[in-house]
Design a protein around this motif. Structure first.
Motif, short mmCIF file in Angstrom:
data_model
loop_
_atom_site.label_atom_id
_atom_site.label_comp_id
_atom_site.label_asym_id
_atom_site.label_seq_id
_atom_site.Cartn_x
_atom_site.Cartn_y
_atom_site.Cartn_z
N LEU A 194 0.99 -1.25 0.11
CA LEU A 194 0.10 0.03 0.10
C LEU A 194 0.93 1.15 0.12
N VAL A 195 0.29 2.40 -0.49
CA VAL A 195 1.05 3.92 -0.27
C VAL A 195 0.31 4.48 0.69
N VAL A 196 1.09 5.24 1.61
CA VAL A 196 0.45 6.18 2.46
C VAL A 196 0.94 7.42 2.00
N GLN A 197 -0.02 8.48 1.91
CA GLN A 197 0.39 9.85 1.55
C GLN A 197 0.15 10.66 3.04
N VAL A 198 1.36 11.39 3.32
CA VAL A 198 1.32 12.51 4.36
C VAL A 198 1.33 13.66 3.80
N LYS A 199 0.90 14.73 4.59
CA LYS A 199 1.46 16.06 4.25
C LYS A 199 2.20 16.79 4.94
N LEU A 200 3.25 17.31 4.38
CA LEU A 200 4.51 17.86 5.08
C LEU A 200 4.03 19.43 5.31
N LEU A 201 4.51 19.64 6.61
CA LEU A 201 4.27 21.27 7.11
C LEU A 201 5.34 21.99 7.21
N PRO A 202 6.08 22.00 6.04
CA PRO A 202 7.60 22.73 6.39
C PRO A 202 7.53 24.22 6.58
N SER A 203 8.48 24.58 7.01
CA SER A 203 8.98 26.12 7.08
C SER A 203 8.97 26.80 5.88
N PRO A 204 8.95 28.23 5.74
CA PRO A 204 9.39 28.92 4.52
C PRO A 204 10.73 28.59 3.78
N GLU A 205 11.62 28.61 4.85
CA GLU A 205 13.07 27.96 4.63
C GLU A 205 13.02 26.58 4.03
N GLN A 206 12.25 25.69 4.54
CA GLN A 206 12.45 24.37 4.55
C GLN A 206 11.88 24.05 3.00
N ALA A 207 10.50 24.77 2.88
CA ALA A 207 9.97 24.77 1.63
C ALA A 207 10.62 25.18 0.58
N ALA A 208 11.52 26.10 0.59
CA ALA A 208 12.52 26.61 -0.38
C ALA A 208 13.29 25.69 -0.92
N ALA A 209 13.96 24.68 0.20
CA ALA A 209 15.06 23.98 -0.07
C ALA A 209 14.43 22.74 -0.66
N LEU A 210 13.24 22.35 -0.10
CA LEU A 210 12.59 21.08 -1.15
C LEU A 210 12.51 21.55 -2.48
N GLU A 211 11.80 22.73 -2.84
CA GLU A 211 11.53 23.22 -3.99
C GLU A 211 12.92 23.10 -4.99
N ALA A 212 14.06 23.76 -4.50
CA ALA A 212 15.28 23.74 -5.29
C ALA A 212 15.66 22.26 -5.16
N THR A 213 15.62 21.44 -4.32
CA THR A 213 15.79 19.91 -4.53
C THR A 213 15.13 19.38 -5.74
N LEU A 214 14.06 19.47 -5.66
CA LEU A 214 12.80 18.82 -6.68
C LEU A 214 13.37 19.48 -8.20
N ARG A 215 13.73 20.65 -8.36
CA ARG A 215 13.96 21.28 -9.43
C ARG A 215 15.58 20.71 -9.89
#
Length: 289
Positions: free
Chosen positions: A20-41
Motif C-alpha cells: 500500500l502507499v500512504v500519503q502524508v502532508k508535509l508542514l515545512p517552514s518557508p526556509e524548508q519549503a524553499a530547500a525542498l523546491e530547489a531540490t526537486l528542480r
C-alpha cells in the motif's frame, strides 16, 4: 436484471502480501519549503540531462547509464551520491514505462503521430515532478511525526508531517522502501510504500453477491443497498459548472475545467472505494462455519 456475483469471501484469503502507499502532508517552514523546491528542480534538471544522454547513446539499462552520467550529474547539479542514483533509476523506469506503453499499443501504431513523437525525442520531466528518496537520504521519526530529508541546501531535519490516524498508524507499523517527494498545488506531500503482512488464511463460511449499477451503485445479496443518488446529483452539478466554463472559451477556463475533472474523478473514486471497503469488511467479519 441478471446479477453479477463476486465471491468476496472466497477471493480474499487467496490474496498474498499487500503493498500500500500512504500519503502524508508535509508542514515545512518557508526556509524548508524553499530547500525542498530547489531540490526537486535540481533533481528534475538532472533527470532531463540523463534522459537526453540515454536517448542519444541508446544506453537505457541502469548500470550502463549510471556509469555514463553518475559523475557528471553530481558535479553539474549538486547532487550527492544516493540522490544521483535515484535520478538515474527514475529515468530508466520512465523509459521502461514508455516501452511498455508502446508494446501495448497505447500510443497507436508506428505510423501514428503520438507514437512517432514518443520515440522521436527524449523523455522529459516537469520541474516539479516527484522524486524518490530511499532510507539513506530520508528518515522518518514517527513518534515525533517529523522527517529528515536530504536537500541541495544540506540535510533538513525536523520537517513536520500530518495525516489521518489510520494512515499514520499504517506508516509507523509497516513502512518499508522508498518514498516519493511530491509538490502539488503549492503543498508538499510524501508518499510512502508500506508492506502489509499476509492476512490469516481461513476457509470461507459463505459468500456475498454484489450487483453493480448506476441508480444503485451496489446491492448485496444480504439486502444492503448503496444508492448513487448523491453521487449522481454531484455529477449533474459538475456538468452545469462545466457548461458554464466551456462557454467562456478562455485559457483560464480550460485550466479550471482540467482541475474540476480531476476533482470529480477523485470524488467518484473515493465513493466507490468506501463502498467496496465496507462490503469487504462485512464479508471478512462473517463468523466461520
Amino acid at each position: 436484471m441478471r446479477a453479477k456475483f463476486a465471491r468476496v469471501c472466497e477471493v480474499l484469503p487467496r490474496f498474498g502480501a499487500v503493498k500500500l502507499v500512504v500519503q502524508v502532508k508535509l508542514l515545512p517552514s518557508p526556509e524548508q519549503a524553499a530547500a525542498l523546491e530547489a531540490t526537486l528542480r535540481a533533481c528534475n534538471r538532472a533527470a532531463d540531462h540523463v534522459s537526453r544522454t540515454a536517448f542519444q547513446s541508446g544506453i537505457k539499462d541502469r548500470n550502463g547509464l549510471q556509469k555514463l552520467v553518475y559523475a557528471d550529474i553530481k558535479a553539474a547539479f549538486g547532487l550527492s551520491a544516493q540522490p544521483a542514483v535515484r535520478v538515474v533509476k527514475k529515468v530508466v523506469d520512465a523509459y521502461g514505462a514508455l516501452a511498455a506503453s508502446l508494446q501495448a499499443g497505447r500510443l497507436g501504431g508506428p505510423e501514428s503521430k503520438r507514437y512517432r513523437k514518443a520515440v522521436g525525442s527524449p523523455v522529459t520531466f516537469r520541474p516539479e515532478a516527484a522524486q524518490p528518496f530511499d532510507d539513506r537520504c530520508l528518515s522518518w521519526q514517527t513518534d515525533a511525526r517529523t522527517v529528515s530529508i536530504w536537500t541541495v541546501d544540506g540535510r533538513m531535519r525536523g520537517i513536520r508531517y500530518t495525516g489521518s490516524p489510520d494512515q499514520l498508524k499504517t506508516l509507523a507499523e509497516y513502512r518499508k522502501g522508498e518514498s516519493d517527494l511530491v509538490q502539488r498545488g503549492g503543498k508538499w506531500f510524501l508518499i510512502a510504500t508500506c508492506d502489509i503482512p499476509d492476512p490469516d488464511v481461513y476457509e470461507p463460511a459463505d459468500w456475498i453477491g454484489v450487483d453493480r449499477g448506476i441508480v444503485n451503485l451496489a446491492t448485496t445479496s444480504d439486502g444492503t443497498n448503496y444508492q448513487g443518488r448523491r453521487l449522481n446529483r454531484y455529477r449533474r452539478w459538475q456538468a452545469r459548472k462545466r457548461a458554464e466554463l466551456q462557454a467562456m472559451q478562455s485559457r483560464s477556463a480550460t485550466r479550471r475545467l482540467a482541475r474540476r475533472a480531476k476533482k470529480e474523478q477523485r470524488h467518484a473514486t473515493h465513493v466507490n472505494h468506501r463502498i467496496s471497503k465496507e462490503i469487504v469488511s462485512v464479508a471478512m467479519g462473517a463468523p466461520p462455519a
